[in-house]
Every structure is written in structure tokens, then in C-alpha cells.
Design an enzyme around this catalytic site. Structure first.
Site, PDB file in Angstrom:
ATOM      1  CB  SER A   3     -22.888 -26.614  38.424  1.00 34.82           C
ATOM      2  OG  SER A   3     -23.936 -26.190  37.563  1.00 34.82           O
TER       3      SER A   3
ATOM      4  CE1 TYR B  79     -20.285 -21.949  37.169  1.00 38.59           C
ATOM      5  CE2 TYR B  79     -21.773 -23.466  36.038  1.00 38.59           C
ATOM      6  CZ  TYR B  79     -21.392 -22.781  37.178  1.00 38.59           C
ATOM      7  OH  TYR B  79     -22.136 -22.919  38.342  1.00 38.59           O
TER       8      TYR B  79
END
Length: 287
Positions: free
Chosen positions: A176, A189
Site C-alpha cells: 500500500s 495497517y
């Protein structure tokens, strides 16, 4: 040219549903022509029921691959994804379960090999996220769960897959942009995604001598069910203008990610391993 998405305030509950997104996401662009880049290959795609994973499954099928899709519990989305893969003339096998379980991850590989006759491409795409704006209030269990789903599953699956992979095969991990920009409300995350980048680099160095390539994709903001089920669940208004802070001024569509995975899985990327590709709307991350 893909126009700017107009996304209204909305929310869902995890794991999210493709069917209830407003507006619907685009899975494959009109006019995308397959070129047999994955002809005869077998791919296992985690999180292939919706979002980026579904787009990857459809693109792989159009390029000639049979596909196994792993999903948590979203039966409606998974069934629809299977229909779309089979509409491309390829086989699709669905596997339901929790990727935080090492035994289940091993079963995913075994089932794929048994049902589809082998394994050539592992796409570690499944993931989750939760908003937490204060580290002192982030539950220990949430931290553990984040790593179990996002990171540990990639280890379990890659470990089980490697005995079945050979020269020309590949592993593609979904990281990401948040591994690089570190948003303050996604600490856990972002930490998992940073670990995935390092895992990709080290695993590549370990297996590239066998002709197996390992790469990662680090998407920026992409319109998938994860967004309303996490950002929207925290605050529905957060989705208004989602992605407009990118240099391109918009969020991406899953249809813009599928071809990136095709490239990395195919021989077009035969001299690329240990790298991270950044389809993120133009944000420079130097990673």
C-alpha cells in the site's frame, strides 16, 4: 480516460460488499483485449471476490489463466466474481475461510493444486484495516489481528506455495502507499504494509535464483469495498472527495490495477523481481 469518481458519504460493515457500493466500481475497462499472456497458467488470488482482487481475477482469466479465489465470507461477491471469470472461458474455484489460520492457508494451496492442476501465480491480496487515531487506545487484539490477516497470511501462503512453483512462476504481494506515507489514523495497517514490502524484497532474494519472481504492488486510493467498510464506517463523510488529494485529483478504479498484476505475472516482467510498483495517481514515494 477514466473520469473523476463522485463518491458520496456512505458506510458498510467489514468485510464489505461490492454489490452495495455507490457508485459501482469498474473491474475491467471497455476494450481491454487479452493477449494470452497467462495462457495455461493457474493463479490463486486471495481477496479475489471484490475490489482489486476481483479485477485481477478477471484480467488473469482474459489472459488465459484459471483462477482460485479465496474469500472470507462474502458469498454473493465471490459467486459473482466466479461468474465473471467463467464468462472469460476459464475455470474458477472458490475457497471460503479465514486467512489468519495457517492450516487454512495451507489448504488453499492444496485445493488449488488439486482442483486446477497446479499453481503458477500466487497473489497475496487479501487485507483489512481499521481506523484508530490514538495509539494508546488501539486494542492489542486489533494489532494482532491486523498482522495475522495482512502479513502472516502472506508468509503461510508463500511457504506452502513455493514447493509447487518453478522457473517462470511468480508471487505478487499487495502492499500500500500507506507503507510509505504513514497516515496517522492507520498505524497498525501501515506497519503491516511496510512489513510486506520488506518481505517481498527478502523473499525475492531467496528464490530468484530458482527463476521465481516476487514483487509487490502498492496501490494508492482505489475505490473498493474496504473503503466504505472502514473509512466510511468510522465517518461516512470521510469518503466525500476520496482520492482527490492525489496529483491526478481522483481515486483509482480496480480496472487500473488489474493490468499491473498481469504485467508482473507475465513474462513481460521477466527481469523484474524484488520490486514494488506504485499505481497511486502520481504520488511520489521514492520506494
Amino acid at each position: 480516460m477514466i473520469s473523476t469518481l463522485k463518491i458520496p458519504a456512505q458506510s458498510q460493515t467489514l468485510p464489505g460488499s461490492e454489490a452495495t457500493m455507490d457508485p459501482p466500481a469498474e473491474m475491467i475497462r471497455d476494450g481491454y483485449k487479452g493477449a494470452d499472456k497467462l495462457d495455461g497458467k493457474v493463479a490463486l488470488i486471495t481477496g479475489g471476490d471484490s475490489g482489486i482482487g476481483r479485477s485481477v481475477a478477471i484480467h488473469f482469466a482474459r489472459e488465459g489463466a484459471d483462477v482460485a479465489i479465496v474469500y472470507l465470507s462474502e458469498t454473493e461477491d465471490a459467486t459473482d466474481a466466479k461468474r465473471l471469470v467463467e464468462a472469460e472461458g476459464r475455470r474458477c474455484h472458490l475457497i471460503e475461510g479465514d486467512l489468519s489460520d495457517a492450516d487454512f492457508c495451507r489448504r488453499c494451496i492444496e485445493e488449488t493444486v488439486d482442483k486446477l492442476g497446479g499453481l503458477n501465480v500466487l497473489v497475496n491480496n487479501a487485507g483489512t484495516q481499521c481506523v484508530s487515531e490514538n495509539l494508546t487506545e488501539l486494542p492489542d487484539e486489533q494489532w494482532r489481528r491486523m498482522f495475522e490477516v495482512n502479513m502472516h497470511s502472506q508468509f503461510y501462503l508463500a511457504k506452502a506455495a513455493l514447493p509447487h512453483l518453478s522457473e517462470g512462476d511468480s508471487i505478487i504481494n499487495t502492499a500500500s502507499i500507506n507503507a510509505y506515507v504513514g497516515p496517522d489514523f492507520l498505524v497498525d495497517y501501515s506497519a503491516t504494509k511496510g512489513a510486506i514490502v520488506s518481505f517481498t524484497r527478502s523473499l525475492s532474494n531467496q528464490v530468484v535464483g530458482r527463476g521465481i519472481r516476487v514483487n509487490a504492488v502498492a496501490p494508492g486510493p482505489v475505490w473498493t469495498p474496504l473503503q466504505p467498510a472502514t473509512l466510511g464506517a468510522h465517518n461516512p463523510q470521510w469518503l466525500e472527495g476520496f482520492g482527490e488529494d492525489t496529483p491526478m485529483g481522483r481515486a483509482g478504479q480496480p480496472s487500473e490495477l488489474g493490468p499491473v498484476f498481469v504485467f508482473l505475472a507475465s513474462q513481460d516482467a521477466s527481469f523484474i523481481s524484488g520490486q514494488t510498483i506504485h499505481p497511486n495517481g502520481g504520488t511520489i514515494v521514492n520506494g
